[in-house]
Design a protein around this motif. Sequence first.
Motif, PDB file in Angstrom:
ATOM      1  N   PRO A  37       0.834  -1.210   0.000  1.00 16.93           N
ATOM      2  CA  PRO A  37       0.000   0.000   0.000  1.00 16.93           C
ATOM      3  C   PRO A  37       0.869   1.262   0.000  1.00 16.93           C
ATOM      4  O   PRO A  37       1.884   1.328   0.701  1.00 16.93           O
ATOM      5  CB  PRO A  37      -0.794  -0.121   1.305  1.00 16.93           C
ATOM      6  CG  PRO A  37      -0.829  -1.590   1.591  1.00 16.93           C
ATOM      7  CD  PRO A  37       0.496  -2.117   1.093  1.00 16.93           C
ATOM      8  N   ARG A  97      -1.944 -10.264   2.438  1.00 20.89           N
ATOM      9  CA  ARG A  97      -2.893  -9.146   2.340  1.00 20.89           C
ATOM     10  C   ARG A  97      -3.307  -8.591   3.693  1.00 20.89           C
ATOM     11  O   ARG A  97      -4.213  -7.783   3.779  1.00 20.89           O
ATOM     12  CB  ARG A  97      -4.116  -9.556   1.518  1.00 20.89           C
ATOM     13  CG  ARG A  97      -4.866 -10.752   2.079  1.00 20.89           C
ATOM     14  CD  ARG A  97      -6.089 -11.128   1.277  1.00 20.89           C
ATOM     15  NE  ARG A  97      -5.689 -11.690   0.007  1.00 20.89           N
ATOM     16  CZ  ARG A  97      -6.388 -11.566  -1.132  1.00 20.89           C
ATOM     17  NH1 ARG A  97      -7.520 -10.954  -1.148  1.00 20.89           N
ATOM     18  NH2 ARG A  97      -5.944 -12.096  -2.238  1.00 20.89           N
ATOM     19  N   TRP A  99      -2.331  -6.264   5.737  1.00 19.74           N
ATOM     20  CA  TRP A  99      -1.595  -5.026   5.984  1.00 19.74           C
ATOM     21  C   TRP A  99      -2.088  -4.390   7.288  1.00 19.74           C
ATOM     22  O   TRP A  99      -3.196  -4.659   7.737  1.00 19.74           O
ATOM     23  CB  TRP A  99      -1.778  -4.060   4.816  1.00 19.74           C
ATOM     24  CG  TRP A  99      -1.431  -4.685   3.503  1.00 19.74           C
ATOM     25  CD1 TRP A  99      -2.294  -5.107   2.529  1.00 19.74           C
ATOM     26  CD2 TRP A  99      -0.119  -4.998   3.010  1.00 19.74           C
ATOM     27  NE1 TRP A  99      -1.603  -5.649   1.473  1.00 19.74           N
ATOM     28  CE2 TRP A  99      -0.273  -5.598   1.738  1.00 19.74           C
ATOM     29  CE3 TRP A  99       1.164  -4.825   3.533  1.00 19.74           C
ATOM     30  CZ2 TRP A  99       0.811  -6.020   0.985  1.00 19.74           C
ATOM     31  CZ3 TRP A  99       2.245  -5.251   2.764  1.00 19.74           C
ATOM     32  CH2 TRP A  99       2.062  -5.829   1.511  1.00 19.74           C
ATOM     33  N   SER A 103      -6.574  -1.998   3.007  1.00 22.28           N
ATOM     34  CA  SER A 103      -6.065  -2.081   1.642  1.00 22.28           C
ATOM     35  C   SER A 103      -6.512  -3.400   1.025  1.00 22.28           C
ATOM     36  O   SER A 103      -6.579  -4.425   1.700  1.00 22.28           O
ATOM     37  CB  SER A 103      -4.537  -2.016   1.624  1.00 22.28           C
ATOM     38  OG  SER A 103      -4.057  -2.208   0.316  1.00 22.28           O
ATOM     39  N   ASP A 104      -6.786  -3.352  -0.272  1.00 23.38           N
ATOM     40  CA  ASP A 104      -7.116  -4.564  -1.025  1.00 23.38           C
ATOM     41  C   ASP A 104      -5.884  -5.149  -1.715  1.00 23.38           C
ATOM     42  O   ASP A 104      -5.985  -6.135  -2.445  1.00 23.38           O
ATOM     43  CB  ASP A 104      -8.167  -4.251  -2.104  1.00 23.38           C
ATOM     44  CG  ASP A 104      -9.504  -3.880  -1.497  1.00 23.38           C
ATOM     45  OD1 ASP A 104      -9.807  -4.345  -0.384  1.00 23.38           O
ATOM     46  OD2 ASP A 104     -10.253  -3.119  -2.149  1.00 23.38           O
ATOM     47  N   LYS A 105      -4.717  -4.536  -1.512  1.00 24.95           N
ATOM     48  CA  LYS A 105      -3.497  -4.966  -2.209  1.00 24.95           C
ATOM     49  C   LYS A 105      -3.101  -6.377  -1.800  1.00 24.95           C
ATOM     50  O   LYS A 105      -3.160  -6.739  -0.626  1.00 24.95           O
ATOM     51  CB  LYS A 105      -2.345  -4.013  -1.900  1.00 24.95           C
ATOM     52  CG  LYS A 105      -2.594  -2.588  -2.347  1.00 24.95           C
ATOM     53  CD  LYS A 105      -1.787  -2.282  -3.550  1.00 24.95           C
ATOM     54  CE  LYS A 105      -1.986  -0.823  -3.933  1.00 24.95           C
ATOM     55  NZ  LYS A 105      -1.249  -0.481  -5.093  1.00 24.95           N
TER      56      LYS A 105
END
Length: 169
Positions: A37, A97, A99, A103-105
């Motif tokens: 992110p 994922r 984080w 975040s969708d990262k």
Amino acid sequence: SSPRSTSRGEEASNHSGDLGEEADGGTNSTVMMRNIPSEFTGAMLLTLLNRKGFKGSYDLVYLPMDYHNKVGFGYAFINFVEPSLAKAFRRAFEGFREWDLVSDKVCEVCWSNVLQGVDAHIERYRNSPVMHPTVPETFKPMLFVEGQQVPFPAPTKTIRPPRLRKKQQ
């Protein structure tokens, strides 16, 4: 383009390499962590690495930052003290994922295919504009010995200030 490209996008694409087990020859120690992110800071990345059990496993962490917007470019270079630790990191963070912020990262991990090893990174960055005194310490590559941050080696020549790109209107 050259590995010393000033364009962050080009630098990112030139440094990435497939993480296939056969591709590393068992000697690679530097990974590129992607899809971080943009709000992540170097301190947040270190906290995450340490919480996941990697404290003392790495000797260089560099999260390139956009000087203008003060956010990350979404990737980092991490060098591990042993190739086996880099492989363990890959297993732990590929697809990660969780984080410490919303975040969708989804993290991807690949070998750095231009620079491998802490010495190569020191040589690349010690005379780089990122080490100029006007650049905030939090934007610079970080070196570690046995889990403790240590000063980056002094430059061997005069460092020019970074070029700040003007925002497009």
